[in-house]
Design an enzyme around this catalytic site. Structure first.
Site, PDB file in Angstrom:
ATOM      1  N   VAL A 178       1.338 -14.324 -24.399  1.00 23.74           N
ATOM      2  CA  VAL A 178       2.348 -14.186 -23.203  1.00 23.74           C
ATOM      3  C   VAL A 178       2.803 -15.395 -22.564  1.00 23.74           C
ATOM      4  O   VAL A 178       2.131 -16.379 -22.317  1.00 23.74           O
ATOM      5  CB  VAL A 178       1.573 -13.269 -22.076  1.00 23.74           C
ATOM      6  N   GLU A 179       4.193 -15.429 -22.410  1.00 22.87           N
ATOM      7  CA  GLU A 179       4.764 -16.997 -21.966  1.00 22.87           C
ATOM      8  C   GLU A 179       4.569 -17.049 -20.389  1.00 22.87           C
ATOM      9  O   GLU A 179       4.687 -15.947 -19.396  1.00 22.87           O
ATOM     10  CB  GLU A 179       6.353 -16.719 -22.073  1.00 22.87           C
ATOM     11  N   LEU A 180       4.128 -17.911 -19.963  1.00 23.86           N
ATOM     12  CA  LEU A 180       3.799 -18.495 -18.553  1.00 23.86           C
ATOM     13  C   LEU A 180       4.919 -18.190 -17.473  1.00 23.86           C
ATOM     14  O   LEU A 180       4.630 -17.307 -16.606  1.00 23.86           O
ATOM     15  CB  LEU A 180       3.384 -19.703 -18.417  1.00 23.86           C
ATOM     16  N   CYS A 213       0.830  -1.322  -0.095  1.00 25.38           N
ATOM     17  CA  CYS A 213      -0.002  -0.063  -0.073  1.00 25.38           C
ATOM     18  C   CYS A 213       0.852   1.123   0.082  1.00 25.38           C
ATOM     19  O   CYS A 213       1.610   1.357   0.801  1.00 25.38           O
ATOM     20  CB  CYS A 213      -1.029   0.070   1.351  1.00 25.38           C
ATOM     21  N   HIS A 229      -4.864   0.259  -5.743  1.00 23.56           N
ATOM     22  CA  HIS A 229      -5.583  -0.768  -6.763  1.00 23.56           C
ATOM     23  C   HIS A 229      -6.308  -0.140  -7.813  1.00 23.56           C
ATOM     24  O   HIS A 229      -5.720  -1.111  -8.858  1.00 23.56           O
ATOM     25  CB  HIS A 229      -7.113  -1.187  -5.618  1.00 23.56           C
ATOM     26  N   GLU A 230      -6.753   0.712  -8.084  1.00 26.66           N
ATOM     27  CA  GLU A 230      -7.293   1.273  -9.397  1.00 26.66           C
ATOM     28  C   GLU A 230      -6.135   1.358 -10.412  1.00 26.66           C
ATOM     29  O   GLU A 230      -6.490   0.926 -11.514  1.00 26.66           O
ATOM     30  CB  GLU A 230      -8.128   2.365  -9.108  1.00 26.66           C
ATOM     31  N   ASP A 290      -0.332  -5.730   0.448  1.00 29.92           N
ATOM     32  CA  ASP A 290      -1.602  -6.024  -0.217  1.00 29.92           C
ATOM     33  C   ASP A 290      -1.723  -7.280  -1.136  1.00 29.92           C
ATOM     34  O   ASP A 290      -0.584  -7.532  -1.360  1.00 29.92           O
ATOM     35  CB  ASP A 290      -2.164  -4.735  -1.071  1.00 29.92           C
TER      36      ASP A 290
END
Ligand SMILES: [Ca+2]
Ligand SMILES: [Ca+2]
Ligand SMILES: [Ca+2]
Ligand SMILES: [Ca+2]
Ligand SMILES: [Ca+2]
Ligand SMILES: [Ca+2]
Ligand SMILES: [Ca+2]
Ligand SMILES: [Ca+2]
Ligand SMILES: [Ca+2]
Ligand SMILES: [Ca+2]
Ligand SMILES: [Ca+2]
Ligand SMILES: [Ca+2]
Ligand SMILES: [Ca+2]
Ligand SMILES: [Ca+2]
Ligand SMILES: [Ca+2]
Ligand SMILES: [Ca+2]
Lengths: 139, 139, 139, 139, 139, 139, 139, 139, 139, 139
Positions: free
Chosen positions: G56-58, G34, G75-76, G41
């Site tokens: 996207v590669e894992l 945070c 968060h946003e 968080d």
């Protein structure tokens, strides 16, 4: 970077041998072949044990599980065999193996087998109220 | 207003030491590092205890949990260590710590360890029918 | 038609005092204030008891629960206090109060306290297979 | 083709009196009236018993349950009364009645009462691993 | 390629008779007829046993279950009868049969019956924390 | 360190005003009083919105919710009022408030109200297969 | 064998660029700090996308998620930022990121943000009956 | 203090007639009689409506539901009749009544009926990601 | 009696080609190898299709799934490949394949791919209230 | 009092033909035989329809379902055939039949077929927030 299936179960020293504590592992990717028809069988294995001097090492356990992929085994037999191998490798105070096999012929089969070290006694249980995880929310 | 992670567990006086009652806490935000690979590990800790003279204070427990964030620990070891720290701080009549670690290599691992004060005995259990919360609705 | 919160717990005569039977009540609307910050706390209370001469009356229980709405109480303390009040009012053979508090600081706390009448013994339990409600449907 | 509610509980001979076996019945359609307000109350009844010479007949049980529809009864009282009627009709070795009443005033109430035939002892329980129904699927 | 229903239960040798281990089978496709009305009844059977010298063979169990399809049987009776047939075929150390019948007249009926070999004693249970399958995920 | 309930809703600047994104908040601790009887009412509020210039600040939202604790409000009215206050404070492109009230008189009541900024249109939805969280485990 | 957190998202060529197909990934181990209080968080991220030229590669996705462990983010804001990084790396036809943050102050917050490639249109949906996984068992 | 069942549905003024908002009520205690056999039937009613000038009053709704207790009605007919009565009393913009009847003859029956005010159009739906209540916990 | 894995998908004639109806199959036992590490991967496949002239035969589908057991395939690729093979064999009006892969590196991956016959249009959907299976019980 | 299986579907007059309302029936006890092997198959049927002049009568539906008990039918075929019979008997405005067959060879199969009366159009759907039954309790 290819790893190989292996029957060798590696161990590490129990970090707290002075205490009877419970290790629980769920292994959802067990597969072997039916010895009669050759077709694949699937199971989830659940391992519960109280270690003595040794704990089973996670990665070698995974490779050990993989080693059954192309072998033929009956349900009741393979459950006892995996338990025997784990007991031989770790010599635990207590070990329980639960195998939940995928449905065959419309019937579900589970097998549960245990090993107990001679002379070992579980501590008398302290029974407490049990709670469903994080259930004290509203809704 | 920044608080800091801390290994200090604060306590307060048990408000009802004349009774063996059960305190249950779920701590879903434990994270530390794998000592082999340095990668993050995650667990939910569940603490069940019967206090003697002291109860663990909620906020200091949270900061204590935070203090593991950048440390490396094995699963079996850290569960016993957290239990030992909580026992040292509160000297409870009984304490059980359950750690549920996030899946690794397709395998789920949980560890459960307990401490019992020498000489302490649990009251014989009164077993009652158990009900799922608020299940007597219609639908 | 305004009713008022009240600390008085009313009772009625146990209709079957010759039998040790189990009364279970779930009270999902307990709220009080945190004595440190003044902020609202929420809990579900679960009451299990075996009455002796008196049963707790439902409506007065509701008003009693309401009476905590603007009081400050710690979790461990208020659980023991509600139990003590219920014991004082009904003098039961056995009573267990379970309080499940809403999550605070990311941590869930439950408290369970019991009272047993001196000399009272529970009947030895008859353990039967347990079934999930109405699970014998198809689907 | 109108059937009638009735207080008569019919029975049939226990087909296997040589064995202590468990009969479990769930009766989700119990309704009676509140003796104070006249308003309808609803409950699910759960009956667990070990028969001696007689078993309760399903259809007469349904008509018996129906017979409470327009009668006023308190929760604690009616649970003991239904148990007493079932005991009188079947003279079982063991019987437990669980009544789960629909929420009233925001509070859920369940009542559990048991009868045990004098001198009867349950066989010592064989405890086995329990499984959730048909859980060994994948997904 | 038509197979036939059959009352013959085939067995195979217990692969690990030196150990008391638990075999659990769920059989969700039992159906017979009501001896009073001739209408179909449905049940799920759950079989738990500890084999002695013989295990029940899966395919013959399926054909045995099928053999009830056009026979009339009462709930309490057929549960005891299936148990008796399984006991006769396998002579187990312990066997429990649970029958969950589909709802009739708004009432659910389950029947549980057990057989224990004279002189056989279950090993004292090691009670461990139980976990819901693969619950230690986040979400 | 006592905070106070407050009707003031604080906001912060939307960090990504160029994108219509969805903010969802669940507020399980709403309580007010019934304006007729004075008794406490409880609800869970669910807030879904698409911010324009401002987002609602979490802590002030909590104090705002607290401010209803000792006020009397009807269900349908208070839902619309909370929505109006949130709209006034944040002037969102879209906002939906869902209030789920605790059972009263055996009846459950939910209220859902929405606000839409004049001229704003939601982007046409891209519908994808939906998955239950972390369901692709085996068991 | 220590791997490192990294902001670099690696990709591989879409194996079937001729088809608009849906890739869904659940990432339950996101944690950051945070920015106000410095406290940890936690969130589960859910990624849904329709690739164009690149997937996207894992493993790099896992290291990228790890890179937020010691950074402060609202968060946003962080939801939009992760989406922007994933879009920059893979240039997808469509991408939706859902972030479910752990409860703070008794309030749950989720954020959902989407990106759509200019000119791309989803195929009109074929809506079919949806089934709960493996629900056609009996029990 | 005895209240009486009644066919009169009381209403109150819609507190926010300027907005099309959704009121949802669940009524789990509906019971009437089968007109053929006289036996009791049970249902849960679910009412969803968008009020125009009037809302249905909760207590009178409960007494109205009670009024069916000793009347004979067919499933399809009574669902349409209750809808018609609610429409007549409140003249809503939109109303949907869902009746879920308890299992009869092994078959479950639900009936759903709607009323729409001539000329009324629902606002075009804003579709958002839906979340299971309070699912963003860890466990 | 050994059957063999096979890439051949057998079909049978659609018994009702005059109607666009939906066939849904869940295949929980897919396993192949990771082409990078050689380690086993596991998935549940879900097949939804609207047949044209041919339906896929159940037993050959099982042998086809088995044929992947010792082959190396990436997640995104194998999903598209299985879909392509099924489309080639049955030439359906519509087909959707959903693959849910077991967790790897703490991340869950699902892939959904569809095929639509050129010129085919789904009938406009009739949307009805959806019910959870057999939920209208009481309890 | 023996009733007989029958292919005759009886009907009664739609009590509200002026309204397009939805009737939903779940029939969990369908069983027939596999035409290849003669072995029993099991399914749950789900019937959704909008009646025109006639509704299907519950008891005759039950006897009709029973009539398949000793007949051989393929999954895809029998689903269409049952739909055709129900359409012939009731001539509905809309009818959808969903058949969920019990697992065979480790694969689950469901079939969904619909009939629509020529010229009939469903009313445009009013989409409302959906709620899980009685979820607004606390716990
Ligand atoms: Ca125990
Ligand atoms: Ca909850
Ligand atoms: Ca016990
Ligand atoms: Ca069910
Ligand atoms: Ca026990
Ligand atoms: Ca499952
Ligand atoms: Ca979970
Ligand atoms: Ca699962
Ligand atoms: Ca849609
Ligand atoms: Ca099931
Ligand atoms: Ca939609
Ligand atoms: Ca949760
Ligand atoms: Ca839709
Ligand atoms: Ca229920
Ligand atoms: Ca829609
Ligand atoms: Ca609930």
């Amino acid at each position: 970077m290819t790893t190989q299936p292996s029957k060798t179960l590696e161990t590490f020293d129990n970090p707290q041998p002075g205490r009877d504590y419970h290790i629980h592992m769920e292994i959802p990717e067990f597969t072997c072949l039916c010895p009669k028809t050759g077709q694949p069988d699937f199971a989830t294995l659940i391992l519960d044990y109280i270690a003595d001097r040794k704990c089973v090492e996670l990665k070698s356990l995974k490779l050990y599980i993989w080693s059954f992929r192309n072998e033929g085994h009956f349900h009741e037999d393979v459950t006892n065999r995996v338990l025997d191998d784990l007991v031989a490798a770790t010599q635990p105070r207590f070990m329980r193996l639960t195998a939940k096999f995928y449905v065959r012929g419309g019937i579900f089969t589970n097998v549960v087998a245990e090993h107990r070290k001679p002379g070992w006694q579980p501590a008398p249980l302290v029974e407490l109220t049990q709670f469903q995880a994080q259930s004290n929310t509203r809704g």
